[in-house]
Design an enzyme around this catalytic site. Structure first.
Site, PDB file in Angstrom:
ATOM      1  N   HIS A 100       0.841  -1.202   0.000  1.00 18.56           N
ATOM      2  CA  HIS A 100       0.000   0.000   0.000  1.00 18.56           C
ATOM      3  C   HIS A 100       0.875   1.249   0.000  1.00 18.56           C
ATOM      4  O   HIS A 100       0.622   2.191  -0.764  1.00 18.56           O
ATOM      5  CB  HIS A 100      -0.916   0.003   1.227  1.00 18.56           C
ATOM      6  CG  HIS A 100      -1.626   1.312   1.449  1.00 18.56           C
ATOM      7  ND1 HIS A 100      -2.837   1.603   0.876  1.00 18.56           N
ATOM      8  CD2 HIS A 100      -1.280   2.402   2.173  1.00 18.56           C
ATOM      9  CE1 HIS A 100      -3.213   2.818   1.226  1.00 18.56           C
ATOM     10  NE2 HIS A 100      -2.287   3.326   2.035  1.00 18.56           N
ATOM     11  N   GLU A 101       1.906   1.264   0.843  1.00 13.66           N
ATOM     12  CA  GLU A 101       2.812   2.415   0.880  1.00 13.66           C
ATOM     13  C   GLU A 101       3.583   2.533  -0.432  1.00 13.66           C
ATOM     14  O   GLU A 101       3.838   3.644  -0.910  1.00 13.66           O
ATOM     15  CB  GLU A 101       3.772   2.298   2.061  1.00 13.66           C
ATOM     16  CG  GLU A 101       3.094   2.284   3.424  1.00 13.66           C
ATOM     17  CD  GLU A 101       2.145   3.444   3.643  1.00 13.66           C
ATOM     18  OE1 GLU A 101       2.374   4.532   3.064  1.00 13.66           O
ATOM     19  OE2 GLU A 101       1.163   3.278   4.384  1.00 13.66           O
ATOM     20  N   HIS A 104       1.669   4.471  -2.878  1.00 12.32           N
ATOM     21  CA  HIS A 104       1.807   5.930  -2.807  1.00 12.32           C
ATOM     22  C   HIS A 104       3.020   6.398  -3.607  1.00 12.32           C
ATOM     23  O   HIS A 104       2.969   7.453  -4.262  1.00 12.32           O
ATOM     24  CB  HIS A 104       1.954   6.373  -1.355  1.00 12.32           C
ATOM     25  CG  HIS A 104       0.682   6.320  -0.566  1.00 12.32           C
ATOM     26  ND1 HIS A 104      -0.482   6.920  -0.990  1.00 12.32           N
ATOM     27  CD2 HIS A 104       0.388   5.742   0.633  1.00 12.32           C
ATOM     28  CE1 HIS A 104      -1.434   6.722  -0.100  1.00 12.32           C
ATOM     29  NE2 HIS A 104      -0.936   6.002   0.895  1.00 12.32           N
ATOM     30  N   HIS A 108       3.052   8.978  -6.786  1.00 12.33           N
ATOM     31  CA  HIS A 108       3.959  10.125  -6.907  1.00 12.33           C
ATOM     32  C   HIS A 108       4.667  10.108  -8.251  1.00 12.33           C
ATOM     33  O   HIS A 108       4.742  11.130  -8.939  1.00 12.33           O
ATOM     34  CB  HIS A 108       4.982  10.079  -5.768  1.00 12.33           C
ATOM     35  CG  HIS A 108       5.785  11.335  -5.637  1.00 12.33           C
ATOM     36  ND1 HIS A 108       6.891  11.430  -4.821  1.00 12.33           N
ATOM     37  CD2 HIS A 108       5.666  12.550  -6.227  1.00 12.33           C
ATOM     38  CE1 HIS A 108       7.396  12.638  -4.910  1.00 12.33           C
ATOM     39  NE2 HIS A 108       6.681  13.336  -5.753  1.00 12.33           N
TER      40      HIS A 108
END
Length: 231
Positions: A100-101, A104, A108
């Site tokens: 999940h991270e 991110h 980006h």
């Protein structure tokens, strides 16, 4: 105003109930699937690294972080911080949180606009979270509508930030759910565990947004800007 039953019924109790329920669901799902070992044997850090590398993001670093589920992505340093329960664990829960991270980081790199907007809102939201509530109360107490409106605008930045956070978090989870199988990090039959962990975690962001919105609506009602002034 300081002992207003409306605040208790309209803001405090619903907020506490939502936050408590979301937190309980998140901890329950994480604890359950932290006991389920991934067939590939990947740790959270290895899963995040594999996902990033296969998306061409070799430059994104992965660091250790302290604190339970303190995992996050830092756009400024282009790095993932994974908590101890995620970094070294080879469980379905750890892989779900770690990827999940990584989602991110992919947002980006792909210039996902809601992520950019959330980053822009961070300074104002930080000011609003520390001052907005206090300035609204002071404005009501002193009968200074101008002061109240300043506080309301500041706190609105917090609400906006949390609303924008929802698609950012949902999209990161959607990317993780798709890519974690597509890149062979877990098998398709293990996907259910990742889904349950990430869906539960998403509830915490929904609870935060609803609680902040209820708080703003309450103060607008107390100021007479919604539903008439309550003197």
């Amino acid at each position: 105003m300081f002992f207003d039953p409306l605040y208790l019924l309209f803001v405090l109790l619903p907020g506490m109930a939502l936050s408590g329920w979301a937190s309980l669901r998140t901890k329950s799902a994480f604890n359950k699937y932290s006991k389920v070992r991934a067939a590939t044997g990947y740790t959270g850090a290895q899963a995040a690294r594999a996902m990033l590398d296969r998306e061409g993001l070799h430059h994104v670093k992965i660091n250790r972080a302290h604190g339970f589920l303190s995992d996050h992505y830092n756009p400024a340093t282009r790095s993932l911080a994974l908590s101890e329960a995620v970094y070294d664990a080879n469980s379905i829960a750890a892989i779900g949180v770690a990827t999940h991270e990584a989602g991110h980081a992919i947002q980006h790199a792909r210039h996902y606009k809601p992520l950019w907007l959330r980053s822009v809102l961070v300074p104002t939201a930080n000011i609003g979270s520390s001052l907005g509530y206090i300035v609204m109360i002071a404005g009501l107490f002193l009968g200074a509508m101008g002061m109240f409106m300043i506080g309301a605008v500041l706190f609105s930045a917090v609400v906006l930030f949390q609303i924008v956070t929802l698609p950012v978090e949902f999209d990161a989870s959607a990317r993780a759910k798709k890519l974690v199988v597509a890149h062979g990090i877990i098998s398709p039959y293990e996907r259910e565990g990742v889904d349950r962990v990430l869906n539960a975690a998403a509830l915490t962001y929904v609870a935060a947004a609803v609680s902040s919105l209820l708080t703003l609506l309450y103060f607008l009602m107390r100021a007479g800007l919604l539903g008439g002034r309550d003197d």
